[in-house]
Design a protein around this motif. Structure first.
Motif, PDB file in Angstrom:
ATOM      1  N   ILE A  54       8.796 -18.796  -9.844  1.00  0.00           N
ATOM      2  CA  ILE A  54       9.720 -18.103 -10.741  1.00  0.00           C
ATOM      3  C   ILE A  54      10.979 -17.771  -9.942  1.00  0.00           C
ATOM      4  O   ILE A  54      10.916 -17.058  -8.946  1.00  0.00           O
ATOM      5  CB  ILE A  54       9.108 -16.815 -11.313  1.00  0.00           C
ATOM      6  N   MET A  55      12.106 -18.301 -10.365  1.00  0.00           N
ATOM      7  CA  MET A  55      13.350 -18.130  -9.636  1.00  0.00           C
ATOM      8  C   MET A  55      14.375 -17.401 -10.484  1.00  0.00           C
ATOM      9  O   MET A  55      14.490 -17.629 -11.692  1.00  0.00           O
ATOM     10  CB  MET A  55      13.910 -19.491  -9.221  1.00  0.00           C
ATOM     11  N   GLU A  56      15.121 -16.514  -9.845  1.00  0.00           N
ATOM     12  CA  GLU A  56      16.229 -15.801 -10.490  1.00  0.00           C
ATOM     13  C   GLU A  56      17.537 -16.397  -9.976  1.00  0.00           C
ATOM     14  O   GLU A  56      17.734 -16.534  -8.770  1.00  0.00           O
ATOM     15  CB  GLU A  56      16.152 -14.319 -10.164  1.00  0.00           C
ATOM     16  N   VAL A  57      18.415 -16.747 -10.897  1.00  0.00           N
ATOM     17  CA  VAL A  57      19.731 -17.285 -10.543  1.00  0.00           C
ATOM     18  C   VAL A  57      20.787 -16.336 -11.100  1.00  0.00           C
ATOM     19  O   VAL A  57      20.898 -16.170 -12.321  1.00  0.00           O
ATOM     20  CB  VAL A  57      19.935 -18.695 -11.116  1.00  0.00           C
ATOM     21  N   GLU A  58      21.548 -15.728 -10.213  1.00  0.00           N
ATOM     22  CA  GLU A  58      22.593 -14.793 -10.635  1.00  0.00           C
ATOM     23  C   GLU A  58      23.936 -15.506 -10.589  1.00  0.00           C
ATOM     24  O   GLU A  58      24.339 -16.035  -9.545  1.00  0.00           O
ATOM     25  CB  GLU A  58      22.612 -13.566  -9.727  1.00  0.00           C
ATOM     26  N   VAL A  59      24.624 -15.539 -11.724  1.00  0.00           N
ATOM     27  CA  VAL A  59      25.876 -16.284 -11.835  1.00  0.00           C
ATOM     28  C   VAL A  59      26.979 -15.385 -12.378  1.00  0.00           C
ATOM     29  O   VAL A  59      26.720 -14.374 -13.036  1.00  0.00           O
ATOM     30  CB  VAL A  59      25.717 -17.511 -12.764  1.00  0.00           C
ATOM     31  N   ILE A  60      28.225 -15.780 -12.109  1.00  0.00           N
ATOM     32  CA  ILE A  60      29.396 -15.096 -12.664  1.00  0.00           C
ATOM     33  C   ILE A  60      29.940 -15.936 -13.810  1.00  0.00           C
ATOM     34  O   ILE A  60      30.171 -17.144 -13.658  1.00  0.00           O
ATOM     35  CB  ILE A  60      30.485 -14.897 -11.595  1.00  0.00           C
ATOM     36  N   VAL A  61      30.148 -15.320 -14.955  1.00  0.00           N
ATOM     37  CA  VAL A  61      30.669 -16.034 -16.121  1.00  0.00           C
ATOM     38  C   VAL A  61      32.114 -16.432 -15.836  1.00  0.00           C
ATOM     39  O   VAL A  61      32.951 -15.580 -15.514  1.00  0.00           O
ATOM     40  CB  VAL A  61      30.600 -15.156 -17.383  1.00  0.00           C
ATOM     41  N   PRO A  62      32.438 -17.726 -15.912  1.00  0.00           N
ATOM     42  CA  PRO A  62      33.809 -18.164 -15.610  1.00  0.00           C
ATOM     43  C   PRO A  62      34.781 -17.805 -16.729  1.00  0.00           C
ATOM     44  O   PRO A  62      34.383 -17.591 -17.879  1.00  0.00           O
ATOM     45  CB  PRO A  62      33.658 -19.682 -15.471  1.00  0.00           C
ATOM     46  N   ALA A  63      36.050 -17.740 -16.396  1.00  0.00           N
ATOM     47  CA  ALA A  63      37.092 -17.497 -17.404  1.00  0.00           C
ATOM     48  C   ALA A  63      37.301 -18.751 -18.244  1.00  0.00           C
ATOM     49  O   ALA A  63      37.037 -19.872 -17.796  1.00  0.00           O
ATOM     50  CB  ALA A  63      38.389 -17.095 -16.711  1.00  0.00           C
ATOM     51  N   GLY A  64      37.754 -18.559 -19.451  1.00  0.00           N
ATOM     52  CA  GLY A  64      38.131 -19.676 -20.296  1.00  0.00           C
ATOM     53  C   GLY A  64      37.023 -20.265 -21.136  1.00  0.00           C
ATOM     54  O   GLY A  64      37.255 -21.247 -21.861  1.00  0.00           O
ATOM     55  N   VAL A  65      35.837 -19.688 -21.067  1.00  0.00           N
ATOM     56  CA  VAL A  65      34.743 -20.188 -21.915  1.00  0.00           C
ATOM     57  C   VAL A  65      34.944 -19.656 -23.332  1.00  0.00           C
ATOM     58  O   VAL A  65      35.071 -18.445 -23.520  1.00  0.00           O
ATOM     59  CB  VAL A  65      33.368 -19.753 -21.377  1.00  0.00           C
TER      60      VAL A  65
END
Length: 253
Positions: free
Chosen positions: A217-228
């Motif tokens: 079980i893996m957790e991936v933490e991401v930043i939402v990019p601009a322009g979506v």
């Protein structure tokens, strides 16, 4: 048999049905069959592959998951896999790390000494897939924001905010020990991890196991990019050059 208060208690089969794997194992997050990766959580479906009622994982000690649930074992090239749950029709197992580097692995289910016929499966380095809220492998991702609230249409993420996604199939980690519960410093995948949201690159802050949870079980933490664009945006996680299946989304505003 097991000893209980000095008495020997034997497991007894309640069915004469032969343990049988009915189809190729599937990734527990995506439901997609095919090649398996070391450390991937897979669902193995069949007949007489476990106890009549669902039984959860057990522990050899507080930090190690057992490879046996009520007489059920899953073998990859003869190596018992850590088991997360078992029932007569389905077993959830974590593919052992020993398959790394193999091109093929032989899978069998052993229920109370009755071995299923071997099933040959191709092996790949990684096979990432994202868990979804409905458990189907498509639709809204099982994702939470920085405050721990579930991401969905009424709680969308904004550009610059972080989201935590949950996946399996990350392949080898820096601590490839079968069945070991993640500790304060969880293991991380050896292969590179990238992500996109709405087709745009999303910065990956971290990708690792989760303290207190089983391997796979893996957790991936991401930043939402601009322009979506606002709405439901497709999210993909790529590990070692292999991307998670399409069709998984997060809510963005």
């Amino acid at each position: 048999a097991v000893k209980l208060n000095g008495y020997s208690i034997a497991f007894v089969r309640l069915s004469n049905q032969h343990a049988t794997i009915s189809a190729d194992p599937v990734n527990a997050a995506s439901g997609v069959s095919g090649a398996v990766a070391p450390g991937e959580i897979v669902a193995i479906r069949g007949a007489a592959v476990g106890p009549q009622s669902v039984r959860g994982m057990s522990y050899l000690h507080p930090n190690l998951i057992d490879t046996d649930i009520a007489g059920t074992r899953v073998l990859f090239d003869g190596q018992p896999a850590a088991l997360l749950s078992a029932s007569a029709g389905e077993v959830f197992a974590v593919v052992p790390y020993i398959v790394a580097g193999h091109t093929v692995t032989q899978v069998q289910v052993d229920y109370l000494g009755d071995l299923s016929d071997p099933l040959s499966l191709p092996v790949v380095g990684t096979s990432p897939a994202l868990f979804t809220l409905n458990g189907s492998g498509t639709g809204q991702a099982a994702a939470v924001d920085a405050n721990g609230f579930i991401n969905y249409e009424l709680n969308p993420a904004h550009a610059g905010e972080t989201l935590r996604l949950y996946a399996t199939g990350e392949g080898l980690t820096n601590s490839p020990f079968d069945g070991v519960i993640a500790r304060a410093t969880p293991p991380h995948p050896v292969a590179a991890v990238t992500a996109t949201i709405g087709g745009q690159s999303a910065t990956v802050i971290k990708a690792s196991g989760i303290s207190g949870l089983p391997p796979g079980i893996m957790e991936v933490e991401v930043i939402v990019p601009a322009g979506v664009p606002a709405g439901m945006a497709e999210v993909l996680v790529t590990i070692g050059g292999t991307s998670s299946p399409a069709g998984v989304t997060v809510a963005v505003e």
